[in-house]
Write a protein that holds these residues in place. Structure first.
Motif, PDB file in Angstrom:
ATOM      1  N   UNK A  76       0.860  -1.196   0.000  1.00 29.60           N
ATOM      2  CA  UNK A  76       0.000   0.000   0.000  1.00 29.60           C
ATOM      3  C   UNK A  76       0.888   1.236   0.000  1.00 29.60           C
ATOM      4  N   UNK A  77       1.018   1.824  -1.202  1.00 29.91           N
ATOM      5  CA  UNK A  77       1.874   2.998  -1.336  1.00 29.91           C
ATOM      6  C   UNK A  77       3.314   2.710  -0.976  1.00 29.91           C
ATOM      7  N   UNK A  78       3.767   1.485  -1.213  1.00 35.98           N
ATOM      8  CA  UNK A  78       5.091   1.059  -0.757  1.00 35.98           C
ATOM      9  C   UNK A  78       5.838   0.376  -1.886  1.00 35.98           C
ATOM     10  N   UNK A  79       7.093   0.041  -1.631  1.00 34.28           N
ATOM     11  CA  UNK A  79       7.949  -0.599  -2.627  1.00 34.28           C
ATOM     12  C   UNK A  79       8.024  -2.098  -2.380  1.00 34.28           C
ATOM     13  N   UNK A  80       7.928  -2.844  -3.479  1.00 35.28           N
ATOM     14  CA  UNK A  80       7.969  -4.301  -3.420  1.00 35.28           C
ATOM     15  C   UNK A  80       8.947  -4.813  -4.466  1.00 35.28           C
ATOM     16  N   UNK A  81       9.829  -5.715  -4.048  1.00 35.77           N
ATOM     17  CA  UNK A  81      10.803  -6.317  -4.958  1.00 35.77           C
ATOM     18  C   UNK A  81      10.827  -7.810  -4.703  1.00 35.77           C
ATOM     19  N   UNK A  82      10.615  -8.600  -5.757  1.00 30.19           N
ATOM     20  CA  UNK A  82      10.575 -10.054  -5.633  1.00 30.19           C
ATOM     21  C   UNK A  82      11.585 -10.700  -6.558  1.00 30.19           C
ATOM     22  N   UNK A  83      12.199 -11.799  -6.048  1.00 31.71           N
ATOM     23  CA  UNK A  83      13.152 -12.557  -6.853  1.00 31.71           C
ATOM     24  C   UNK A  83      13.090 -14.021  -6.453  1.00 31.71           C
ATOM     25  N   UNK A  84      12.921 -14.904  -7.446  1.00 28.58           N
ATOM     26  CA  UNK A  84      12.981 -16.345  -7.201  1.00 28.58           C
ATOM     27  C   UNK A  84      12.001 -16.813  -6.151  1.00 28.58           C
ATOM     28  N   UNK A  85      10.824 -16.245  -6.119  1.00 29.04           N
ATOM     29  CA  UNK A  85       9.871 -16.494  -5.040  1.00 29.04           C
ATOM     30  C   UNK A  85       8.569 -17.066  -5.587  1.00 29.04           C
ATOM     31  N   UNK A  86       8.024 -18.034  -4.881  1.00 27.40           N
ATOM     32  CA  UNK A  86       6.708 -18.594  -5.206  1.00 27.40           C
ATOM     33  C   UNK A  86       5.649 -17.850  -4.391  1.00 27.40           C
ATOM     34  N   UNK A  87       4.658 -17.311  -5.078  1.00 28.69           N
ATOM     35  CA  UNK A  87       3.524 -16.654  -4.432  1.00 28.69           C
ATOM     36  C   UNK A  87       2.285 -17.396  -4.921  1.00 28.69           C
ATOM     37  N   UNK A  88       1.855 -18.380  -4.163  1.00 24.50           N
ATOM     38  CA  UNK A  88       0.900 -19.348  -4.697  1.00 24.50           C
ATOM     39  C   UNK A  88      -0.251 -19.637  -3.745  1.00 24.50           C
ATOM     40  N   UNK A  89      -1.382 -19.958  -4.362  1.00 23.74           N
ATOM     41  CA  UNK A  89      -2.556 -20.476  -3.656  1.00 23.74           C
ATOM     42  C   UNK A  89      -3.061 -19.521  -2.580  1.00 23.74           C
ATOM     43  N   UNK A  90      -2.901 -18.221  -2.828  1.00 22.54           N
ATOM     44  CA  UNK A  90      -3.497 -17.203  -1.975  1.00 22.54           C
ATOM     45  C   UNK A  90      -4.793 -16.728  -2.632  1.00 22.54           C
ATOM     46  N   UNK A  91      -5.691 -16.153  -1.851  1.00 22.44           N
ATOM     47  CA  UNK A  91      -6.900 -15.608  -2.462  1.00 22.44           C
ATOM     48  C   UNK A  91      -6.535 -14.552  -3.506  1.00 22.44           C
ATOM     49  N   UNK A  92      -5.589 -13.700  -3.192  1.00 23.40           N
ATOM     50  CA  UNK A  92      -4.960 -12.774  -4.124  1.00 23.40           C
ATOM     51  C   UNK A  92      -3.461 -12.982  -3.981  1.00 23.40           C
ATOM     52  N   UNK A  93      -2.758 -13.144  -5.070  1.00 24.48           N
ATOM     53  CA  UNK A  93      -1.319 -13.362  -4.927  1.00 24.48           C
ATOM     54  C   UNK A  93      -0.585 -12.069  -4.581  1.00 24.48           C
ATOM     55  N   UNK A  94      -0.697 -11.055  -5.453  1.00 31.61           N
ATOM     56  CA  UNK A  94       0.018  -9.798  -5.240  1.00 31.61           C
ATOM     57  C   UNK A  94      -0.950  -8.647  -5.469  1.00 31.61           C
ATOM     58  N   UNK A  95      -1.175  -7.822  -4.435  1.00 33.18           N
ATOM     59  CA  UNK A  95      -2.061  -6.675  -4.563  1.00 33.18           C
ATOM     60  C   UNK A  95      -1.286  -5.413  -4.194  1.00 33.18           C
ATOM     61  N   UNK A  96      -1.377  -4.398  -5.051  1.00 33.70           N
ATOM     62  CA  UNK A  96      -0.712  -3.131  -4.788  1.00 33.70           C
ATOM     63  C   UNK A  96      -1.731  -2.012  -4.912  1.00 33.70           C
ATOM     64  N   UNK A  97      -1.630  -1.023  -4.006  1.00 37.33           N
ATOM     65  CA  UNK A  97      -2.564   0.091  -3.982  1.00 37.33           C
ATOM     66  C   UNK A  97      -1.804   1.404  -3.911  1.00 37.33           C
ATOM     67  N   UNK A  98      -2.521   2.474  -4.295  1.00 38.60           N
ATOM     68  CA  UNK A  98      -1.899   3.781  -4.456  1.00 38.60           C
ATOM     69  C   UNK A  98      -1.329   4.327  -3.152  1.00 38.60           C
ATOM     70  N   UNK A  99      -2.047   4.211  -2.058  1.00 35.72           N
ATOM     71  CA  UNK A  99      -1.601   4.807  -0.806  1.00 35.72           C
ATOM     72  C   UNK A  99      -1.980   6.268  -0.718  1.00 35.72           C
TER      73      UNK A  99
END
Length: 675
Positions: free
Chosen positions: A613-636
């Motif tokens: 939420x209005x923040x920085x996100x950096x992903x590498x070599x990562x599994x983001x699986x079987x969540x209701x929403x995998x990756x959600x980003x908002x303006x903030x």
């Protein structure tokens, strides 16, 4: 060059392309390497190596472990048994011992301090040159021989040779005794009583040049024993003094063995600038003294000298105020029990163990091993402006005062800029109130331990953190908290909470933390404190498992964090259906939130795997699986999110799909509750 996207329009598109490093299904070569404890999953992401079956209650497994391993107190010492939760309980009688009775760890029944024979002089080890005292003697011609004993103890100690033995026969001797030279005094506590005279300002027994005291009951209206030089006190029952029972003069070296001291005022035993060793003894029932703090056993500086107190295989219990207190000295506690403190109010805080710097700023040093601190009001262990090492110990069931304050397991405070440090290893901290372990402008290292089931404060239902780091209210300096090879479980509010400090969590499990009345139940929370302007909070999580927590597994609020080689899974919404996110990162006012996740797994979370939420996100070599929403980003609030893909990420649910960051309109969470 990695893609970096900053607008919501761009966020609607595919933000993550599958970067490569090892073999992928298409035959391409993936560029990212897996972290320790992870193995390639065939889709350019990594999967954790973990045991097939869940671990037992007091075990952990982190990525790379193929079998569960125990943490907490691994083996209890003699006189203690395992409690089934990673700690130890003392072997002691089930009911409190009556006056004059005692039991030390390993004993299941109360007993007298010492046995006596049938002879008027009991079974003392009499010597040829012994000087005798017998109150009931009526034969006249007293010269200290057995045939013609003295009638008073004072006569005997005055006329005994230096280092000589004084044998006291059965009776109650009402007098104040001063030994100007070294003597060895013997009696039997069930048959020989020294009752101090009526003047409360005079001690019942003073050994001014050292010596020994064996087998007596000593009582009186004022002070009990005042000891100088080197003294042994053995199998003695000291009771019911109006002031302290035992005091050492500066430079004295006093050892107390197999004794009972109880029901006196102010202090039971205090080393005033001297050395005090307590072995296989019981100190209980110190009374509150008007205008003074009370303590069972302690030490403080005097005469330019600093105290040294050692407590071994002893029980310090049912004392008003503090069980054990040290100022500007050294305190060693081994295989002992400090329990059941009696509350006397916050002005004179009721702590189990109190370790403080002296008035001149000299810090104290605590070493506590294989001991139990249990059921004390306000604080279990209090460390201020000092250093402490605690190993193989059990610190449980501290409770809030009558006005609902605290009940912390361990409280580490900076001491107005003095700085405090704690190293805790192989221990259990459980079922305390408000905080399990609190670090305030201090440095705390917790390894191989369990911190669990911290309760909320009864007065307002808040707190309940397992571990907390934050600024001291006076100095506003950040803290440093290091957690490794630990289990943090079942706490209210959160397992670990930080405010603007440095937190490092390595090879640990943070699981099943649940909400209290004020909500939350998160695994790990780090936020920017309004008190700290000199440093921003930073969090490092490596080789760890954060699972089955409530609202969020990991929550950064105006702080920065990295997650490497870790698993974040199974976060649940609270009873109101709120959240259930794996990782939450939020910006806060002028403090941006940012997180970097490398070679990790984020799965099976009830809402978002990652919520920025209005923040920085950096992903590498990562599994983001079987969540209701995998990756959600908002303006903030005026802070646009920033998303970076360093490649090798996989989303979906087992299919290794390309990851997409999307905006689902999730609203910002309020600041997490805190201490």
């Amino acid at each position: 060059m990695r893609p970096r996207l900053r607008t919501l329009a761009q966020l609607a598109a595919s933000l993550f392309a599958t970067g490569c490093g090892h073999s992928s299904p298409s035959g391409s070569t993936c560029t990212n390497a897996c972290a320790d404890g992870f193995a390639p999953d065939g889709s350019c992401a990594c999967t954790p190596v973990l045991p097939a079956s869940p671990c037992a209650e007091n075990e952990i497994a982190v990525p790379g472990d193929t079998a569960c391993r125990a943490v907490g107190v691994i083996a209890c010492v003699d006189g203690f048994v395992a409690d089934g939760q990673g700690g130890c309980v003392p072997v002691l009688p089930p009911q409190p011992c009556a006056a004059g009775q005692m039991a030390i760890p390993g004993e299941t029944a109360c007993r007298a301090v010492a046995d006596c024979g049938s002879d008027p002089f009991g079974d003392m080890p009499l010597e040829a040159a012994t000087t005798y005292v017998l109150q009931g003697y009526t034969g006249g011609g007293s010269d200290g021989t057995r045939a013609h004993p003295f009638l008073t103890i004072q006569d005997a100690v005055s006329r005994a040779p230096v280092g000589g033995m004084v044998a006291i026969g059965a009776g109650t001797y009402v007098e104040d005794v001063v030994a100007a030279h070294e003597v060895r005094i013997w009696g039997c506590p069930s048959r020989v009583t020294l009752q101090g005279g009526p003047d409360p300002a005079i001690a019942a027994l003073q050994l001014r040049s050292g010596g020994e005291v064996h087998g007596m009951t000593i009582t009186g209206p004022g002070y009990g024993l005042v000891m100088a030089h080197k003294v042994l006190i053995d199998h003695v029952w000291v009771r019911d003094f109006g002031n302290y029972a035992l005091g050492t003069q500066p430079g004295a070296d006093v050892t107390v063995t197999d004794s009972l001291m109880e029901s006196s005022g102010h202090y039971l035993a205090m080393a005033f600038g001297g050395s005090l060793s307590v072995q296989r003894s019981v100190f209980r029932g110190v009374k509150e003294s008007a205008g003074y703090a009370s303590a069972g056993v302690g030490g403080m500086p005097s005469g330019g000298k600093y105290p040294k107190v050692t407590i071994t295989k002893s029980v310090i219990e049912r004392n008003a105020g503090t069980g054990v207190h040290i100022e500007g000295g050294t305190l060693d506690i081994d295989s002992s029990v400090i329990r059941d403190g009696v509350e006397i109010g916050l002005a004179n805080a009721s702590n189990g163990v109190d370790v403080e710097f002296a008035a001149d700023g000299t810090p104290s040093n605590l070493s506590m091993t294989a001991s139990v601190v249990q059921r004390n009001p306000v604080l279990g262990v209090f460390i201020v402006g000092s250093t402490a090492t605690i190993d193989g110990s059990t610190i449980v069931d501290q409770f809030a005062s009558a006005v609902g304050q605290f009940g912390n397991g361990i409280y580490v405070s900076d001491g107005s800029g003095k700085g405090s440090t704690l190293t805790l290893t192989g221990s259990l901290v459980a079922r305390n109130s408000y905080l399990g372990i609190g670090a305030f402008s201090s440095t705390v290292d917790v390894g191989g331990s369990i911190v669990r089931d911290t309760r909320v404060e009864p007065s307002d239902g808040v707190a309940g953190e397992g571990l907390y780091e934050g600024p001291d209210s006076a100095t506003h300096l950040p803290s440093v908290l290091t957690v490794h090879d630990c289990l943090i479980r079942g706490n209210r509010l959160a397992g670990v909470v930080g405010e603007s400090g440095q937190i490092s969590i390595d090879k640990s499990v943070v699981r099943e933390n649940v909400p209290g009345p004020a909500g939350a139940g998160c695994g790990v929370i780090l936020e920017q404190s309004v008190l700290v302007t000199k440093a921003d909070g930073t969090l490092s999580v490596s080789g760890s498992v954060i699972e089955s927590n409530t609202q969020a597994g990991l929550w950064l609020y105006g702080a920065t964090g990295t997650v490497t080689g870790s698993v974040v899974r199974g976060s649940l919404p609270n009873g109101n259906g709120q959240y259930g996110d794996g990782l939450v990162v939020q910006s806060y006012a002028a403090y941006p939130g940012a997180i970097s996740v490398v070679s990790s797994e984020i799965r099976d979370n009830g809402r978002a795997g990652v919520f920025a939420w209005g923040a920085s996100l950096e992903l590498s070599g990562t599994r983001v699986e079987c969540n209701a929403l995998d990756i959600d980003v908002e303006q903030g609030d005026g802070s646009p999110p920033s998303v970076a893909d360093d490649g090798g990420n996989a989303c979906g649910c087992g299919a290794g799909e390309v990851c997409h960051a999307s905006s689902s309109g999730l609203t910002a969470a309020p600041p997490p509750p805190k201490s």
